[in-house]
Design an enzyme around this catalytic site. Structure first.
Site, PDB file in Angstrom:
ATOM      1  N   GLU A  23       7.473 -21.799   8.033  1.00  0.00           N
ATOM      2  CA  GLU A  23       8.079 -20.908   8.892  1.00  0.00           C
ATOM      3  C   GLU A  23       9.125 -21.344   9.880  1.00  0.00           C
ATOM      4  O   GLU A  23       9.574 -20.777  10.518  1.00  0.00           O
ATOM      5  CB  GLU A  23       6.849 -20.280   9.642  1.00  0.00           C
ATOM      6  N   GLU A  57       0.745  -1.095  -0.095  1.00  0.00           N
ATOM      7  CA  GLU A  57       0.109   0.084   0.013  1.00  0.00           C
ATOM      8  C   GLU A  57       0.957   1.332  -0.008  1.00  0.00           C
ATOM      9  O   GLU A  57       0.363   2.353  -0.264  1.00  0.00           O
ATOM     10  CB  GLU A  57      -0.782  -0.051   1.219  1.00  0.00           C
TER      11      GLU A  57
END
Length: 297
Positions: A114, A83
């Site tokens: 992960e 953004e």
């Protein structure tokens, strides 16, 4: 530390009856828990401020802001990074979001990614990390190996590092120069850290990126004056920003914006200083893009 002993993994005594509540009782209970998040983040503001300054310093040195995390934390970092270009007019790649398992993990969990510390280091190596970059590790648990591996690699290169976790004194906090640890308490749904922990991380990321962009000259007053007007809505917003910042009527605002290809910052400078478009851009360049400084000349 045993995963089950983490604050974010313990059971919440205030939500033990979720499956027995009416719908309005259920959403009220969620909302009550959410009210705790802002206060938890408030307690970390001195550390958040240090992270904002570190992010601004990285940008001013020609470096980048790089977020890295797994699962919800990773997705939030990617969201914040994606953004920044439309909001602040910065190039893609200036703020980067890395998620364990790669872009595909945004939509579907990549099993085991992960848990691989080397993968965190490898993802930063692939970005040609330099000491001018800021690396922000995100992990609600504070113990994600992917993030720990990345932070250790970044520290070894001389990067400033930040850790955002929702458990106190976490392993990633101990790895980082700046540790931001909003402790929001047990989740309403046990272990579902996309809830309060995710909200807390989003609030922190909002402040880091927006604060850094303010200090990087991308904001005038409280207006996003480097926004890219790429659609009808944003062209209208650009026009309204120019009107609000200068007091001109809409017709004049539209005329000036056409001369700047709908770039708001030089348009404001043109109206308030009487400069033409080329001269306005030159003056902004002389002041490293800070509109307030250019107006004070």
């Amino acid at each position: 530390m045993n995963l089950g002993a983490l604050v974010s993994e313990t059971r919440n005594p205030q939500t033990m009856d979720l499956d027995a509540l009416t719908t309005i009782e259920l959403v009220n209970r969620f909302n009550q828990q959410d009210t705790l998040v802002a206060e938890a983040v408030k307690a970390t503001l001195p550390e958040v401020a240090r992270a904002v300054d570190a992010a601004a310093t990285a940008l001013q040195a020609g470096g980048r802001i790089i977020y890295m995390g797994a699962g919800t934390s990773g997705r939030l970092g990617v969201l914040d990074a994606s953004e920044c270009p439309p909001t602040f007019g910065v190039p893609h790649g200036l703020v980067v979001g890395l998620i364990a398992g790669g872009p595909g993990a945004l939509l579907k969990a990549v099993e085991g990614a992960e848990d691989n510390a080397q993968l965190g280091a490898d993802d930063l190596l692939a970005l040609s990390l330099t000491a001018d970059d800021l690396v922000v590790g995100l992990a609600a648990s504070g113990r994600t190996p992917y993030v720990i591996g990345g932070l250790k690699y970044a520290a070894g290169l001389g990067c400033t590092t930040v850790a955002v976790s929702c458990n106190p004194d976490s392993p990633i906090a101990r790895e980082a120069d700046i540790a931001i640890s909003p402790v929001v308490g047990p989740e309403a749904l046990t272990g579902s850290t996309r809830l309060k922990s995710g909200t807390a991380q989003k609030l922190v990321l909002n402040m880091i990126s927006t604060g850094a962009m303010v200090k990087f000259g991308k904001v005038y007053q409280n207006l996003m004056v480097d926004m890219k007007a790429t659609n009808v809505k944003l062209v209208d917003r650009a026009c309204r920003m120019l009107m609000e910042a200068t007091g001109v009527a809409r017709e004049q605002a539209e005329t000036v914006l056409k001369q700047t290809d709908y770039e708001v910052k030089p348009a404001i400078l043109m109206v308030l200083s009487g400069l033409d478009a080329a001269s306005a851009r030159n003056r902004l360049d002389l002041h490293q893009g800070f509109l307030r400084a250019a107006l004070e000349k």
